[in-house]
Design an enzyme around this catalytic site. Structure first.
Site, PDB file in Angstrom:
ATOM      1  N   GLY A  13      11.182 -17.072  18.842  1.00  0.00           N
ATOM      2  CA  GLY A  13      10.436 -17.023  17.679  1.00  0.00           C
ATOM      3  C   GLY A  13      10.186 -15.860  16.702  1.00  0.00           C
ATOM      4  CG  ASN A  82       5.262 -11.612  18.973  1.00  0.00           C
ATOM      5  OD1 ASN A  82       5.022 -11.870  17.940  1.00  0.00           O
ATOM      6  ND2 ASN A  82       6.002 -12.320  19.864  1.00  0.00           N
ATOM      7  CE1 TYR A 147      -2.770 -18.517  16.992  1.00  0.00           C
ATOM      8  CE2 TYR A 147      -3.412 -18.913  14.853  1.00  0.00           C
ATOM      9  CZ  TYR A 147      -2.334 -18.474  15.734  1.00  0.00           C
ATOM     10  OH  TYR A 147      -1.482 -17.675  15.067  1.00  0.00           O
ATOM     11  CB  ILE A 180       6.512 -17.541   9.503  1.00  0.00           C
ATOM     12  CG1 ILE A 180       5.473 -16.622   9.215  1.00  0.00           C
ATOM     13  CG2 ILE A 180       8.054 -16.925   9.767  1.00  0.00           C
ATOM     14  CD1 ILE A 180       5.784 -15.755   8.151  1.00  0.00           C
ATOM     15  CD  GLU A 181      11.361 -23.071   6.767  1.00  0.00           C
ATOM     16  OE1 GLU A 181      11.309 -24.026   7.513  1.00  0.00           O
ATOM     17  OE2 GLU A 181      11.183 -22.515   5.770  1.00  0.00           O
ATOM     18  CB  THR A 182       9.399 -20.903  13.406  1.00  0.00           C
ATOM     19  OG1 THR A 182       8.246 -21.955  13.337  1.00  0.00           O
ATOM     20  CG2 THR A 182       8.785 -19.533  12.908  1.00  0.00           C
TER      21      THR A 182
END
Length: 244
Positions: A13, A82, A147, A180-182
């Site tokens: 990722g 991360n 979260y 975000i594009e994942t």
């Protein structure tokens, strides 16, 4: 002299993109994770400049992880915190053990590794920590109480560490990614195109970001071009969190 970066969750990722960019920039990179994930793509492309250190950060001793990672190339110059996990549940449905699991990885592991990094480097000075928070650290999101709690705490931790570590010539900043594009977001939103259009309609630029966008922010905050930036929570969200 070649610099060394320790990147947690750098095998998939957003973390994988960070590992790739730091390696392309000439760093040696130690990736810490529970499983290899996509690490082999780094090994095949960058050879011995990329090394893997297996650890379950939610339960591992931070000093032991830092010692093993340091044994690969030497003391890291940069720590990218991360690794993290999400939990899609409203507050009243979150069981205590579920909450603890999110806190242990998203916050406790980050705190522990940051402290271990400072202890390791404080006598020589210098170095940079970059924590991955989220737009959820800046604004509320629905059905994500655990979260949001941890990612908000990451911003506070970043500021406190920035103040404490500055005495040793270290900096600590956070990156707060937006949409975000994942592979995960593509899979989820492919089933709900209306939701994607609604999200894009709330992003000033009208599009999702990329993992490379987040990685570029990390590389900037880790390097000398940001030498006078400390304690910042940098949104990488095209303006989503400003309430467009």
């Amino acid at each position: 002299m070649t610099k060394i970066a320790l990147i947690t969750g750098g095998n998939k990722g957003l973390g994988l993109a960070q590992s790739q960019l730091f390696l392309e920039d000439g760093y040696r990179v130690v990736v810490v994770g529970r499983t290899l994930g996509d690490f082999e793509t780094l090994g095949s492309q960058f050879g011995d400049a990329a090394r893997f250190c297996e650890a379950d950060l939610a339960t591992a001793d931070a000093d032991e992880v830092m010692a093993r990672a340091t044994g690969v190339f030497g003391a890291p110059d940069v720590l990218i915190n991360n690794a993290g996990r999400h939990l899609k549940k409203p507050a009243w449905e979150v069981a205590p053990d579920e909450f603890d699991a999110v806190v242990n990885l998203n916050l406790k592991a980050m705190f522990g590794l940051s402290a271990a990094f400072i202890r390791l480097r404080k006598d020589v000075g210098g170095g940079a920590i970059v924590n991955i928070s989220s737009m959820a650290g800046l604004i509320a999101l629905p059905s994500a109480a655990a979260y949001v709690t941890t990612k908000t705490a990451v911003v506070g931790l970043t500021r406190s560490v920035a103040v404490d570590a500055a005495a040793f010539g270290m900096r600590c900043n956070a990156v707060c990614p937006g949409f975000i594009e994942t592979d995960m977001t593509r899979a989820v939103l492919a089933k709900d195109p209306d939701r994607r259009r609604k999200i894009e309609g709330r992003i000033p630029t009208g599009k999702f970001g990329t993992a490379q966008d987040v990685a570029q922010a990390c590389l900037f905050l880790a390097g000398e071009r940001s030498a006078y930036i400390n304690g910042v929570a940098l949104p990488v969200d095209a303006g989503f969190s400003i309430g467009f």
